[in-house]
Design an enzyme around this catalytic site. Structure first.
Site, short mmCIF file in Angstrom:
data_model
loop_
_atom_site.label_atom_id
_atom_site.label_comp_id
_atom_site.label_asym_id
_atom_site.label_seq_id
_atom_site.Cartn_x
_atom_site.Cartn_y
_atom_site.Cartn_z
N ALA A 4 0.81 -1.21 0.00
CA ALA A 4 0.00 0.00 0.00
C ALA A 4 0.86 1.27 0.00
O ALA A 4 0.44 2.31 -0.51
CB ALA A 4 -0.92 0.00 1.22
N ASP B 272 2.07 -1.42 5.52
CA ASP B 272 2.90 -1.51 4.30
C ASP B 272 2.29 -2.45 3.26
O ASP B 272 2.67 -2.44 2.08
CB ASP B 272 4.31 -2.01 4.66
CG ASP B 272 5.10 -0.97 5.44
OD1 ASP B 272 4.65 0.21 5.42
OD2 ASP B 272 6.12 -1.34 6.05
N GLU B 273 1.40 -3.30 3.74
CA GLU B 273 0.86 -4.29 2.79
C GLU B 273 -0.51 -3.84 2.26
O GLU B 273 -0.57 -3.06 1.31
CB GLU B 273 0.83 -5.68 3.43
CG GLU B 273 2.28 -6.12 3.74
CD GLU B 273 2.42 -7.50 4.32
OE1 GLU B 273 1.63 -8.40 3.96
OE2 GLU B 273 3.33 -7.70 5.15
N MET B 274 -1.63 -4.26 2.88
CA MET B 274 -2.94 -3.84 2.36
C MET B 274 -3.46 -2.60 3.09
O MET B 274 -4.33 -1.89 2.56
CB MET B 274 -3.95 -4.98 2.46
CG MET B 274 -3.70 -6.05 1.40
SD MET B 274 -4.62 -7.57 1.71
CE MET B 274 -6.24 -7.07 1.20
#
Lengths: 519, 337
Positions: free
Chosen positions: B92, B134-136
């Protein structure tokens, strides 16, 4: 006969009806069998289709659920599955009812087993049954594929079996048809045989009758009738032909009589004809030959009448001698004519006696010399037998005839030579002149009746002399031959067998001259 | 003639003997690689097709990310063995993450989860990337709100969880249940194990022996799923400091730089390799074990450089490639609105 024919027609009808019945029965059976199998096949196909469709619908349902692309509630799945499962179970049951062979049964059991496992898997995957584990999708798909494969195998087996059954039933139908054909053929043959026998029963006596009738037609009445005692129409015909045969026999005997009568009539007619011929011959001969001496006699008599005063006794004896000669010539003619006629009739006969042949010949020559002054007859006789059996008159006639002929046909040469000799058992006598002679052609016909050689033109004659001579010689069982050359004269040679005491005596028949009496 | 026969038999036994030994070896080895035929589900999350379908929808639903722009498949792409074809995925924040996305293949048999094994269950794991900024970058409150706006989702959740409806646990349960159904397909190797001798090449068969012998690979990549579910420092060059398993097991020397053994299934789709995606190809991976293992205190005792000839290496790679199944279609769900 009529009752036989009626009976056979009745039998044929009966058999035909029976055969039709049997054929109907057999064909009905075959068709029923085929129908049954077709029905079974139809049912199988129906069930197989239902099975396949249900299988497909559950498969589709599972795929839809497992693709996880849309949310399908358990109830929805359950409803669809239940419908499909019910149809599936129905089809499955229907297929289990369909049992044909152990092989297909085995296949079906395998199919059923796989199907149950697959259904369980399907239920698990569709969430219709609770379990801690579910088959991995790929495994499920693999099993499904196997099931599909088994189903295909089962269907193809069923199809094959069904087609085999159909073939079998077709074969059965073929067999039925063959049986029917064979029966029909057999019956036809039997009927043909029967008809043949019947026809033979009818035709054989008829053929026999025809044969008999043909024989009768060719005149052979030596025929037998075997079927005379039959009570039917054939017997009647046979009896009728037998009656006809009797008629033919009568007719033939009549014909024979007629033939005999005709033969007799013919013979009589030919005899009559012969007599007529002889008569005309005689008439013609008389007109030519008898006139000449008669004319001489008439002329001598007239001359003597006219000159009766002037005639010397020499003259008278000269004239009477002429008359005498003419008379003797006529007598000779008459005698030879009669003899010829008798010879023709077979009524000429000779009376063989012991005679002195040498004396006879010498006497004839002398007689000739006495009558004929113009010629000289010489004779030369070599050791002729003392005893000779022959007819004096006939031999004299022979010699006289030959000598007078020699005189007649040698007007310019007076030498006439008579020779006699003996060889073995035969006596030979030849008369030779040096007169006109004749050619080869005339020589060959010389002894024919009424034949006269070309060189005899202008010389009176009847043509019966040599013919008579030959007849007489032959009556003595001898033969006559002649050698001649034109202009140099002729030689007539007779050969007479010397007969001993054993020689046959020919019975003397009383001479009958029919034509003479008819003149 | 007799001599000729003797010669033939002699030659035959000479060539046949190692082959026979190999065959005996292979038979016992092969029995260890048989695949399970069923998926086991935990009692807390029993299988139901509806739950799996919901999980799949959620898996592909970007509404689970903070900005509605990422879904689970963004980093666990089915086309690349549920990984990404880059060294590490980009989340993200549009920066590469620290580690490669681990594959989701055969996760039903894997625990603990993550490279460092910080999650015990898939449910627990699923929460991680969804909420990691940092991911979704998602938040469950927001996610539940969003999903509740969809009557279908509402209906589905209430159908499956009549009492609780849309909750964090239920979302994670659904996703985890879906993930348990993600199975690597039947590879040529599996067919060979099942008895189809023609399924793999002779090179691959030789590679299988090397894998279990000279290559020492099977020490960690053991069993049908090719993992011991344990953590090892394989002596990779340290490019960026990453403690690995040591973050959660600080008193274990061997936990440092140690990461969980990944499955080797569908390898051909899964490059680049390693937890940081630094090895581009299978050749690079094999080369690392031949010559690249760095010996340090944390290095796993099982990991040493192995000696393989060029032929053995190529046989080994042929074997590794035989672990890749045919591509399976993954149909996309229609997401509820």
């Amino acid at each position: 006969m009529r009752s036989k024919i009626f009976m056979s027609i009745f039998a044929a009808l009966l058999l035909g009806v029976l055969l039709c019945g049997y054929m109907y029965f057999v064909t009905e059976k075959g068709i029923h069998k085929v129908e049954e199998i077709t029905n079974k096949t139809f049912q199988t196909v129906k069930y197989a289709e239902a099975f396949h469709n249900s299988f497909k619908s559950i498969d589709t349902l599972t795929n839809r659920v497992l693709s996880m692309t849309s949310f399908i509630t358990k109830e929805e799945i359950k409803d669809q599955f239940d419908i499909s499962h019910k149809a599936f179970a129905n089809a499955s049951k229907g297929m289990s009812d369909y049992s044909l062979s152990p092989l297909i049964q085995q296949k079906f059991e395998q199919l059923n087993h796989q199907k149950e496992a697959w259904l369980r898997d399907s239920k698990l995957l569709l969430g219709l049954e609770k379990s801690e584990t579910i088959p991995i999708l790929e495994i499920y798909k693999q099993r499904q594929e196997n099931l599909h494969h088994t189903l295909d195998e089962f269907l193809s087996l069923a199809k094959k079996e069904t087609s085999d059954q159909l073939l079998l039933s077709e074969k059965e139908l073929d067999n039925t048809l063959l049986t029917t054909f064979v029966i029909t053929l057999t019956v036809s043959i039997v009927f043909t045989l029967f008809a043949f026998l019947l026809a033979r029963g009818l035709s054989k006596p008829l053929v026999n009758l025809v044969h008999t009738a043909e024989q009768l037609a060719t005149g052979n009445t030596d025929v037998t009738f075997t079927q005379k005692d039959r009570t039917d129409e054939i017997g009647a015909v046979v009896r009728a032909v037998a009656g006809f045969r009797d008629g033919v026999i009568d007719r033939l005997s009549l014909q024979e009589n007629f033939k005999l009568q005709t033969e007799e009539l013919k013979e009589a007619l030919s005899k009559e004809k012969e007599l007529n011929e002889l008569q005309s011959e005689f008439v013609s001969m008389a007109s030519h030959e008898f006139r000449t001496p008669l004319a001489i006699i008439d002329a001598s008599a007239r001359r003597m009448e006219r000159r009766k005063e002037k005639l010397s006794s020499d003259d008278i004896s000269k004239r009477t001698q002429k008359i005498h000669n003419a008379v003797s010539r006529m007598l000779g003619l008459i005698e030879s004519t009669l003899m010829v006629a008798r010879a023709d009739k077979g009524k000429l006969s000779i009376t063989p006696k012991e005679i002195n042949l040498t004396e006879l010949i010498e006497q004839c020559c002398e007689n000739q010399n006495e009558i004929i002054t113009s010629h000289i007859v010489t004779h030369e006789l070599e050791e002729l037998p003392d005893l000779f059996i022959g007819d004096q008159a006939a031999l004299t006639q022979i010699m006289t005839n030959l000598l007078s002929n020699a005189v007649k046909y040698s007007p310019d040469n007076f030498m006439i030579e008579v020779q006699g000799w003996m060889r073995e058992t035969d006596v030979y006598i030849s008369v030779k002149d040096h007169g006109l002679g004749m050619d080869e052609e005339d020589l060959s016909n010389l002894f024919g009746r009424f034949f006269r050689a070309k060189t005899s033109t202008g010389i009176p004659g009847t043509g019966i002399g040599l013919n008579l001579v030959r007849t007489l010689v032959e009556m003595h069982e001898g033969e006559i031959s002649a050698q001649s050359s034109l202009g140099k004269g002729s030689t007539f040679t007779i050969r007479l067998p010397i007969k001993g005491e054993n020689s046959t005596n020919i019975d003397q028949e009383p001479q009958s001259l029919k034509y003479a009496s008819q003149m | 003639m007799r001599n000729f026969l003797k010669l033939i038999i002699g030659l035959g036994s000479l060539t046949g003997f190692p082959a026979l030994c190999f065959a005996g070896d292979a038979l016992t080895l092969k029995s260890q690689y048989k695949r399970p035929l069923e998926i086991k589900f935990p009692k807390t999350a029993p299988y139901s097709p509806q739950l799996v379908t919901l999980g799949k929808m959620l898996f592909f639903d970007p509404r689970l990310s903070g900005k509605n722009n990422l879904n689970c498949a963004s980093c666990h792409n089915p086309s690349f063995g549920y990984e990404v074809p880059v060294k590490t995925p980009i989340g993200a924040t549009l920066t590469p993450l620290k580690r490669q996305a681990p594959t989701l293949l055969n996760m039903a048999w894997v625990a603990p989860l993550f490279w460092d094994g910080r999650a015990e269950t898939l449910e627990e794991q699923a929460a991680g990337p969804i909420t990691h900024p940092d991911e979704m970058g998602g938040e469950f409150e927001t996610i539940i709100k969003r999903l509740s706006k969809s009557p279908e989702y509402k209906k589905f959740f209430h159908y499956l969880f009549p009492q609780t409806g849309i909750t964090r646990e239920n979302i994670l349960k659904a996703i985890a249940t879906y993930e348990r159904t993600i199975i690597a397909g039947w590879a040529p190797f599996d067919k060979w194990i099942e008895g189809d001798e023609t399924a793999i090449s002779n090179a691959a068969k030789r590679g299988f022996i090397i894998f279990n012998g000279a290559g020492k690979c099977a020490t960690c990549h053991s069993g049908w799923n090719f993992t011991d579910n344990k953590f090892h420092d394989i002596g990779l060059e340290i490019i960026e400091k990453d403690l690995g398993r040591a973050e959660h097991e600080s008193n274990n020397v061997f936990a440092e730089n140690a990461f969980k053994t990944p499955t080797l299934r569908n390898l051909s789709h899964r490059s680049p390799f390693m937890h940081n995606g630094h090895l581009k190809s299978l050749e690079d991976v094999v080369d690392h074990y031949i010559s690249g293992v760095i010996d340090r205190p944390s290095t796993s005792p099982s990991i040493t450089n192995v000696t393989l000839s060029i032929e053995q290496k190529s046989d080994l790679i042929a074997f590794l490639k035989s672990l890749t199944a045919e591509r399976q279609d993954v149909s996309m769900p229609i997401l509820p609105n």
